[in-house]
Motif scaffolding. Structure first.
Motif, PDB file in Angstrom:
ATOM      1  N   GLU A  56       0.828  -1.205   0.000  1.00  0.00           N
ATOM      2  CA  GLU A  56       0.000   0.000   0.000  1.00  0.00           C
ATOM      3  C   GLU A  56       0.864   1.258   0.000  1.00  0.00           C
ATOM      4  N   THR A  57       1.931   1.238   0.814  1.00  0.00           N
ATOM      5  CA  THR A  57       2.817   2.405   0.878  1.00  0.00           C
ATOM      6  C   THR A  57       3.532   2.612  -0.442  1.00  0.00           C
ATOM      7  N   PHE A  58       4.009   1.527  -1.038  1.00  0.00           N
ATOM      8  CA  PHE A  58       4.693   1.627  -2.328  1.00  0.00           C
ATOM      9  C   PHE A  58       3.750   2.203  -3.385  1.00  0.00           C
ATOM     10  N   GLN A  59       2.503   1.769  -3.386  1.00  0.00           N
ATOM     11  CA  GLN A  59       1.536   2.264  -4.362  1.00  0.00           C
ATOM     12  C   GLN A  59       1.242   3.745  -4.130  1.00  0.00           C
ATOM     13  N   THR A  60       1.194   4.153  -2.862  1.00  0.00           N
ATOM     14  CA  THR A  60       0.969   5.563  -2.535  1.00  0.00           C
ATOM     15  C   THR A  60       2.082   6.433  -3.098  1.00  0.00           C
ATOM     16  N   TRP A  61       3.332   5.965  -2.947  1.00  0.00           N
ATOM     17  CA  TRP A  61       4.472   6.705  -3.493  1.00  0.00           C
ATOM     18  C   TRP A  61       4.370   6.806  -5.017  1.00  0.00           C
ATOM     19  N   CYS A  62       4.029   5.695  -5.658  1.00  0.00           N
ATOM     20  CA  CYS A  62       3.909   5.692  -7.123  1.00  0.00           C
ATOM     21  C   CYS A  62       2.806   6.638  -7.588  1.00  0.00           C
ATOM     22  N   ASP A  63       1.674   6.611  -6.879  1.00  0.00           N
ATOM     23  CA  ASP A  63       0.559   7.482  -7.238  1.00  0.00           C
ATOM     24  C   ASP A  63       0.925   8.955  -7.091  1.00  0.00           C
TER      25      ASP A  63
ATOM     26  N   GLY B 290       3.736  10.139  -7.843  1.00  0.00           N
ATOM     27  CA  GLY B 290       4.698  10.488  -8.865  1.00  0.00           C
ATOM     28  C   GLY B 290       6.140  10.230  -8.504  1.00  0.00           C
ATOM     29  N   THR B 291       6.387   9.558  -7.377  1.00  0.00           N
ATOM     30  CA  THR B 291       7.753   9.240  -6.965  1.00  0.00           C
ATOM     31  C   THR B 291       8.238   7.996  -7.693  1.00  0.00           C
ATOM     32  N   ASP B 292       9.406   8.082  -8.281  1.00  0.00           N
ATOM     33  CA  ASP B 292       9.958   6.972  -9.059  1.00  0.00           C
ATOM     34  C   ASP B 292      10.726   6.027  -8.129  1.00  0.00           C
ATOM     35  N   VAL B 293       9.979   5.237  -7.362  1.00  0.00           N
ATOM     36  CA  VAL B 293      10.564   4.324  -6.379  1.00  0.00           C
ATOM     37  C   VAL B 293      10.752   2.946  -6.996  1.00  0.00           C
ATOM     38  N   SER B 294      11.922   2.350  -6.748  1.00  0.00           N
ATOM     39  CA  SER B 294      12.182   0.983  -7.197  1.00  0.00           C
ATOM     40  C   SER B 294      12.451   0.107  -5.981  1.00  0.00           C
ATOM     41  N   LEU B 295      11.839  -1.039  -5.946  1.00  0.00           N
ATOM     42  CA  LEU B 295      12.083  -1.983  -4.853  1.00  0.00           C
ATOM     43  C   LEU B 295      13.237  -2.888  -5.241  1.00  0.00           C
ATOM     44  N   SER B 296      14.326  -2.816  -4.488  1.00  0.00           N
ATOM     45  CA  SER B 296      15.493  -3.641  -4.792  1.00  0.00           C
ATOM     46  C   SER B 296      15.498  -4.943  -4.003  1.00  0.00           C
ATOM     47  N   ARG B 297      14.757  -4.988  -2.896  1.00  0.00           N
ATOM     48  CA  ARG B 297      14.710  -6.223  -2.112  1.00  0.00           C
ATOM     49  C   ARG B 297      13.506  -6.189  -1.176  1.00  0.00           C
TER      50      ARG B 297
END
Length: 222
Positions: free
Chosen positions: A126-133, A135-142
């Motif tokens: 949910e947090t990752f999706q919030t960041w993406c929504d 406009g933050t270009d977040v990549s999960l490395s692990r």
């Protein structure tokens, strides 16, 4: 089950972009505080570089800082106190107030790395999706459990783990050596002093961890 996430964020979407670009060999690490004012999140910063004089000026001139004070020097790194601009404070709060606990925040010439502990995978998602929504270009490395991650890296930073792994894979620890510090430095595009420092700190941490676990084990035996 608890979930630990390593998320990377581009330099231009967090703080100190210009300072890092001016001193590209720098490694930054936020000091995690149990209590801090919401008006000044993450006020302390460790910095390691071969050019500390250049870094201090770069930190002071960076658009994300209002005031920078050098507090102390420990080993080969310096501790700074930073007052952030309002815009920078908003960026920091956007990550540090995630629905989890921020374990580590580190910056290099390539990106910022956030290590965050979530109660479960759904909260992390949910947090990752919030960041993406947003406009933050977040990549999960692990992504993994807390116990799994401790075994994966031995508590090393991502940079230390990558450097030691590369050194091992290229036979740096063999006799005679299969690679040199200079060759490793060229691989990571940093100075050989920076690679030497990463290896030294990583080795020190692994030895400290091993001795600590050994002491705990011996104390537990009758």
């Amino acid at each position: 089950m608890e979930t630990v996430v390593d998320a990377t964020v581009p330099l231009d979407q967090f703080v100190l972009e210009e300072a890092i670009e001016r001193v590209p060999d720098v490694e930054l690490e936020f000091v995690q505080s149990a209590v801090h004012s919401s008006a000044c999140p993450m006020p302390f910063l460790w910095a390691s570089t071969n050019h500390p004089d250049r870094l201090e000026t770069a930190l002071e001139d960076d658009p994300s800082t209002e005031r920078v004070r050098h507090l102390s020097r420990d080993d080969d790194r310096d501790l700074y106190s930073v007052d952030w601009t309002a815009g920078a404070t908003g960026l920091i709060d956007g990550f540090s107030e995630a629905d989890g606990s921020v374990l580590d925040v580190r910056g290099t010439a390539d990106h910022w790395l956030f290590r965050i502990l979530f109660p479960d995978r759904s909260m992390a998602s949910e947090t990752f999706q919030t960041w993406c929504d947003a406009g933050t270009d977040v990549s999960l490395s692990r992504v993994g459990s807390l116990s799994c991650r401790a075994g994966d890296t031995g508590g090393l930073s991502a940079t230390q783990h990558t450097t030691i792994a590369q050194a091992f894979q290229t036979d740096y620890y063999d006799v005679p050596r299969g690679t040199t510090l200079e060759e490793l430095a060229a691989e990571f595009e940093v100075s050989h002093q920076a690679v030497s420092e990463r290896l030294r700190r990583g080795h020190s941490h692994l030895v400290e961890r091993m001795l600590s676990e050994s002491t705990v084990g011996s104390e537990g035996r009758p």
